[in-house]
Scaffold this motif. Structure first.
Motif, mmCIF file in Angstrom:
data_model
loop_
_atom_site.group_PDB
_atom_site.id
_atom_site.type_symbol
_atom_site.label_atom_id
_atom_site.label_comp_id
_atom_site.label_asym_id
_atom_site.label_seq_id
_atom_site.Cartn_x
_atom_site.Cartn_y
_atom_site.Cartn_z
ATOM 1 N N MET A 101 59.486 -11.660 -10.209
ATOM 2 C CA MET A 101 59.045 -10.434 -9.526
ATOM 3 C C MET A 101 57.543 -10.434 -9.268
ATOM 4 S SD MET A 101 59.639 -6.444 -10.589
ATOM 5 C CE MET A 101 59.274 -6.580 -12.307
ATOM 6 N N TYR A 102 56.743 -10.768 -10.277
ATOM 7 C CA TYR A 102 55.279 -10.711 -10.124
ATOM 8 C C TYR A 102 54.759 -11.927 -9.379
ATOM 9 C CZ TYR A 102 56.048 -6.979 -13.419
ATOM 10 O OH TYR A 102 56.525 -5.831 -14.004
ATOM 11 N N ALA A 103 55.389 -13.088 -9.582
ATOM 12 C CA ALA A 103 55.019 -14.282 -8.805
ATOM 13 C C ALA A 103 55.281 -14.039 -7.315
ATOM 14 C CB ALA A 103 55.796 -15.499 -9.307
ATOM 15 N N SER A 104 56.375 -13.331 -7.009
ATOM 16 C CA SER A 104 56.696 -13.027 -5.609
ATOM 17 C C SER A 104 55.677 -12.063 -5.001
ATOM 18 C CB SER A 104 58.101 -12.422 -5.489
ATOM 19 O OG SER A 104 59.084 -13.351 -5.889
ATOM 20 N N ARG A 105 55.146 -11.162 -5.830
ATOM 21 C CA ARG A 105 54.076 -10.261 -5.345
ATOM 22 C C ARG A 105 52.875 -11.092 -4.899
ATOM 23 N NH1 ARG A 105 52.398 -4.584 -4.697
ATOM 24 N NH2 ARG A 105 50.232 -4.398 -5.381
ATOM 25 N N LEU A 106 52.479 -12.092 -5.703
ATOM 26 C CA LEU A 106 51.342 -12.933 -5.312
ATOM 27 C C LEU A 106 51.686 -13.744 -4.061
ATOM 28 C CD1 LEU A 106 48.477 -14.007 -5.811
ATOM 29 C CD2 LEU A 106 49.494 -15.790 -7.246
ATOM 30 N N TRP A 107 52.907 -14.268 -4.009
ATOM 31 C CA TRP A 107 53.350 -15.012 -2.814
ATOM 32 C C TRP A 107 53.191 -14.121 -1.576
ATOM 33 C CZ3 TRP A 107 57.410 -13.602 0.475
ATOM 34 C CH2 TRP A 107 57.768 -14.542 1.439
ATOM 35 N N TRP A 108 53.667 -12.870 -1.680
ATOM 36 C CA TRP A 108 53.592 -11.964 -0.527
ATOM 37 C C TRP A 108 52.138 -11.663 -0.167
ATOM 38 C CZ3 TRP A 108 51.554 -7.511 1.237
ATOM 39 C CH2 TRP A 108 52.088 -7.005 2.434
ATOM 40 N N LEU A 109 51.307 -11.370 -1.175
ATOM 41 C CA LEU A 109 49.909 -11.018 -0.910
ATOM 42 C C LEU A 109 49.165 -12.168 -0.226
ATOM 43 C CD1 LEU A 109 48.965 -9.205 -4.247
ATOM 44 C CD2 LEU A 109 49.143 -8.137 -1.985
ATOM 45 N N LEU A 110 49.401 -13.395 -0.682
ATOM 46 C CA LEU A 110 48.722 -14.541 -0.069
ATOM 47 C C LEU A 110 49.169 -14.730 1.383
ATOM 48 C CD1 LEU A 110 48.554 -16.926 -3.112
ATOM 49 C CD2 LEU A 110 46.632 -16.430 -1.607
ATOM 50 N N ARG A 111 50.459 -14.556 1.624
ATOM 51 C CA ARG A 111 50.936 -14.667 3.020
ATOM 52 C C ARG A 111 50.342 -13.541 3.872
ATOM 53 N NH1 ARG A 111 54.141 -17.348 5.410
ATOM 54 N NH2 ARG A 111 54.975 -15.564 6.561
ATOM 55 N N TRP A 112 50.253 -12.352 3.308
ATOM 56 C CA TRP A 112 49.640 -11.213 4.012
ATOM 57 C C TRP A 112 48.195 -11.531 4.403
ATOM 58 C CZ3 TRP A 112 46.662 -7.007 1.247
ATOM 59 C CH2 TRP A 112 46.364 -5.928 2.092
ATOM 60 N N LEU A 113 47.496 -12.274 3.537
ATOM 61 C CA LEU A 113 46.116 -12.676 3.844
ATOM 62 C C LEU A 113 46.043 -13.940 4.699
ATOM 63 C CD1 LEU A 113 43.986 -12.013 0.627
ATOM 64 C CD2 LEU A 113 44.607 -10.464 2.470
ATOM 65 N N GLY A 114 47.196 -14.407 5.197
ATOM 66 C CA GLY A 114 47.194 -15.520 6.136
ATOM 67 C C GLY A 114 47.369 -16.893 5.525
ATOM 68 N N HIS A 115 47.777 -16.952 4.242
ATOM 69 C CA HIS A 115 47.890 -18.245 3.550
ATOM 70 C C HIS A 115 49.360 -18.641 3.411
ATOM 71 C CE1 HIS A 115 46.192 -21.457 1.163
ATOM 72 N NE2 HIS A 115 47.084 -21.246 0.218
#
Length: 285
Positions: A101-115
């Motif tokens: 759950m929390y690893a997926s939050r980081l995955w989403w945030l990084l993609r949101w920032l274009g990574h």
């Protein structure tokens, strides 16, 4: 690596864990015990991993609106990423011990920032450790870096867009919480019980099999058929949960199936009920 498949195995990570372009991020966290994750990291973690905290690093402070884990300010998040050595050219692998759950939050945030070079380790830290893979209590050597965000606004849905989606046959709302919270039988955390009118329920833990590993694409396709069939006919999907965290595994799993355009309502239920005028539904849809 197939960028559509954001899940990597522990064996994959073991083979690459010392590569210079890789940053491993420990995202362990416990709701209601906000220091537990950092304390667990200090005791043992994957060698070389850095720690990012859901509330201190991956959320903004709580306000009147925005939910219990408001999205971080992109520039502040970029600074937090740079501080632990994450730059735009690094490959990121995130893990936790809370079913991703929390690893997926980081995955989403990084993609949101274009990574895009960001992955989640299957099964989590407990399985890694129990399988005899290396762990350490050594503090990682961090070489700070800089991360330049390029925000993908289209990944996000705000409260106004969700209000407008009610009764709109072109939009499918998906509630990622467990069924008892969705129908409004119980609400242990937020001010009101129930769900956003018109939303269907797809509990996020159902992306995992009985052993806590991510389901195969075939299993996920069957599980998500009400959502993917809607998207295949041109409907838009907006995913939410309680505070925008546990919706992320659903977003990730749909991305894995080739549906990268699902949007996250980041404030989620806790933001929705912060507006007294927003309607609330209970029971099954």
């Amino acid at each position: 690596m197939n960028s559509m498949n954001p899940i990597v195995s522990k064996k994959w990570l073991l083979a690459r864990m010392y590569e210079s372009d890789l940053v491993i991020v420990d995202c362990r966290f416990e709701l209601g015990n906000p220091t537990a994750g950092r304390e667990a990291f200090a005791i043992s973690h994957i060698p070389g991993a850095v720690y990012l905290d859901l509330e201190a690093d991956l959320s903004s402070p709580v306000g009147e609106h925005g939910g219990r884990h408001p999205l971080p300010d992109p520039d502040v998040l970029a600074q937090n990423l740079g501080r632990v050595g994450i730059s735009n050219d690094k490959v990121i692998v995130a893990y936790d011990d809370q079913d991703g759950m929390y690893a997926s939050r980081l995955w989403w945030l990084l993609r949101w920032l274009g990574h895009d070079s960001v992955f989640v380790m299957d099964e989590g830290f407990g399985v890694w450790k129990d399988s005899g893979y290396p762990v350490t209590d050594a503090q990682p050597v961090i070489i700070p870096s800089s991360f330049i965000p390029a925000i993908r606004h289209e990944m996000l849905a705000d409260v106004k867009e969700v209000q407008q989606s009610i009764g709109n046959s072109n939009v499918l709302l998906v509630d990622s919480r467990d069924a008892s919270r969705y129908v409004g039988e119980q609400e242990p955390i937020d001010a009101k019980a129930g769900h956003i009118p018109g939303a269907i329920n797809s509990f996020w833990k159902q992306v995992l099999d009985d052993h806590g590993a991510w389901k195969s694409d075939e299993q996920l396709r069957e599980h998500f058929s009400p959502i993917t069939e809607a998207m295949d006919t041109g409907r838009e999907a907006i995913i939410y949960c309680g505070s925008g965290v546990s919706a992320c595994p659903n977003v990730l799993a749909l991305h894995k199936l080739g549906y990268p355009t699902v949007r996250l309502y980041a404030g989620s239920w806790s933001d929705w009920v912060s507006y007294p005028e927003n309607p609330v539904a209970t029971g099954e849809e």
